[in-house]
Design an enzyme around this catalytic site. Structure first.
Site, PDB file in Angstrom:
ATOM      1  N   THR A   1       1.347  -0.979   6.415  1.00  0.00           N
ATOM      2  CA  THR A   1       0.220  -0.059   6.554  1.00  0.00           C
ATOM      3  C   THR A   1      -0.730  -0.572   7.627  1.00  0.00           C
ATOM      4  O   THR A   1      -1.259   0.186   8.436  1.00  0.00           O
ATOM      5  CB  THR A   1      -0.503   0.094   5.208  1.00  0.00           C
ATOM      6  OG1 THR A   1       0.441   0.525   4.217  1.00  0.00           O
ATOM      7  CG2 THR A   1      -1.629   1.097   5.309  1.00  0.00           C
TER       8      THR A   1
ATOM      9  N   ASN B   1       0.807  -1.215   0.000  1.00  0.00           N
ATOM     10  CA  ASN B   1       0.000   0.000   0.000  1.00  0.00           C
ATOM     11  C   ASN B   1       0.841   1.266   0.000  1.00  0.00           C
ATOM     12  O   ASN B   1       0.404   2.294  -0.523  1.00  0.00           O
ATOM     13  CB  ASN B   1      -0.924   0.010   1.227  1.00  0.00           C
ATOM     14  CG  ASN B   1      -2.030  -1.012   1.123  1.00  0.00           C
ATOM     15  OD1 ASN B   1      -2.857  -0.943   0.228  1.00  0.00           O
ATOM     16  ND2 ASN B   1      -2.039  -1.978   2.033  1.00  0.00           N
TER      17      ASN B   1
ATOM     18  N   ASN C   1       4.687   1.274  -0.480  1.00  0.00           N
ATOM     19  CA  ASN C   1       5.835   1.182  -1.382  1.00  0.00           C
ATOM     20  C   ASN C   1       5.742  -0.049  -2.265  1.00  0.00           C
ATOM     21  O   ASN C   1       5.083  -1.032  -1.912  1.00  0.00           O
ATOM     22  CB  ASN C   1       7.148   1.108  -0.587  1.00  0.00           C
ATOM     23  CG  ASN C   1       7.448   2.372   0.181  1.00  0.00           C
ATOM     24  OD1 ASN C   1       7.596   3.441  -0.400  1.00  0.00           O
ATOM     25  ND2 ASN C   1       7.535   2.269   1.499  1.00  0.00           N
TER      26      ASN C   1
ATOM     27  N   GLY D   1      -4.750 -11.438   1.976  1.00  0.00           N
ATOM     28  CA  GLY D   1      -3.747 -10.680   1.238  1.00  0.00           C
ATOM     29  C   GLY D   1      -2.566 -11.560   0.873  1.00  0.00           C
ATOM     30  O   GLY D   1      -2.082 -12.347   1.697  1.00  0.00           O
ATOM     31  N   ALA D   2      -2.104 -11.431  -0.373  1.00  0.00           N
ATOM     32  CA  ALA D   2      -0.991 -12.262  -0.835  1.00  0.00           C
ATOM     33  C   ALA D   2       0.243 -12.086   0.032  1.00  0.00           C
ATOM     34  O   ALA D   2       1.001 -13.039   0.255  1.00  0.00           O
ATOM     35  CB  ALA D   2      -0.666 -11.926  -2.287  1.00  0.00           C
ATOM     36  N   ASP D   3       0.460 -10.868   0.545  1.00  0.00           N
ATOM     37  CA  ASP D   3       1.648 -10.626   1.363  1.00  0.00           C
ATOM     38  C   ASP D   3       1.660 -11.496   2.612  1.00  0.00           C
ATOM     39  O   ASP D   3       2.721 -11.960   3.050  1.00  0.00           O
ATOM     40  CB  ASP D   3       1.748  -9.146   1.737  1.00  0.00           C
ATOM     41  CG  ASP D   3       0.489  -8.604   2.412  1.00  0.00           C
ATOM     42  OD1 ASP D   3      -0.596  -9.190   2.238  1.00  0.00           O
ATOM     43  OD2 ASP D   3       0.598  -7.565   3.099  1.00  0.00           O
TER      44      ASP D   3
END
Length: 266
Positions: free
Chosen positions: A132, A9, A11, A107-109
């Site tokens: 974030t 979100n 960088n 979320g993929a992260d």
């Protein structure tokens, strides 16, 4: 060599791995309106400065929690590197079970962090990502992703405090030596820093109580080293955890094939 792109979100991180080591990593502010050509010009200059031939990149993988940025990042891979990127999503082969009610909404992260952490440190474990949002993701001893916790991120909390209270200034984040502040700014810094240390320690304890056993704790994200200074509950910090997860995911899944029509500008 593989081009690895982690779009968050705040960088977007670009990195190149040659099969044995990371050759370079570069960071740019996330902007959903930035075009593939803008990315391409910027990235090829950095690759050249690092002595990396763009023609030597033979694969690409993207992880993003910003759907609006995906179109331009995919076009970057197609138009500048003639590659169809692998996109991290729950339906791929992760090598572990995703024990969630709706895996597609994760979320993929978070899955990427879980993949890299279990590969590097073994389980059971908790991965804390200071982004974030501040996320806590839980992996059991078999490597299965079993859920987690999402809390507001530190910078988000600082900004909300400033926006909602007219007399409270916007402050930087640092570790105060004393908990009790003698004026407004030290008091705010203490509340943010030690408040988040307390959040980390409290949630780790509650997660372990739910899980029923002690767990390893690995932290990532830009503020991970700073928060880790204030607590013994974070055992490892790993700034490249999400990138490593993308690299490992690409090893497990076949590279998509670039069809001629996809190589054309849409």
């Amino acid at each position: 060599m593989k081009l690895v792109i982690d779009a968050g979100n705040t960088n977007i991180v670009f990195a190149v791995h040659d099969g044995s080591r990371w050759r370079g990593t570069w960071r740019i502010a996330t902007d959903a309106q930035r075009t593939s050509d803008e990315y391409g010009v910027w990235l090829t200059v950095l690759l050249d400065r690092a002595g990396i031939a763009a023609g030597g990149i033979d694969g690409a993988v993207i992880g993003t929690v910003v759907p609006a940025a995906l179109y331009h990042l995919r076009r970057l891979c197609r138009d500048w590197f003639s590659l169809e990127p692998l996109i991290a999503r729950a339906e791929l082969d992760w090598g572990f079970a995703i024990e969630m009610d709706n895996p597609a909404e994760i979320g993929a992260d978070r899955l990427l962090n879980a993949l890299a952490a279990h590969h590097g440190y073994g389980g059971p474990l908790i991965v804390i990502d200071f982004g974030t949002a501040t996320t806590f993701d839980v992996v059991n001893g078999n490597g299965a992703y079993v859920g987690g916790v999402i809390a507001p991120g530190i910078n988000l909390s600082v900004e909300a405090l400033h926006q909602a209270a007219a007399r409270l200034p916007r402050i930087g984040i640092g570790r105060p030596q004393l908990v009790i502040g003698k004026s407004t700014i030290p008091a705010m810094r203490s509340g943010i820093y030690w408040g988040y240390v307390g959040l980390v320690e409290g949630l780790i304890a509650r997660i372990e109580a739910d899980f029923g056993a002690p767990m390893k704790t690995i932290a990532t994200g830009g503020l991970a080293p700073l928060i880790a200074e204030g607590t013994s509950r974070i055992e490892h910090t790993d700034p490249d955890l999400t990138l490593e997860g993308l690299r490992l995911l690409a090893l497990r899944n076949p590279a998509p094939v670039l069809r001629p029509r996809e190589a054309e500008h849409e």
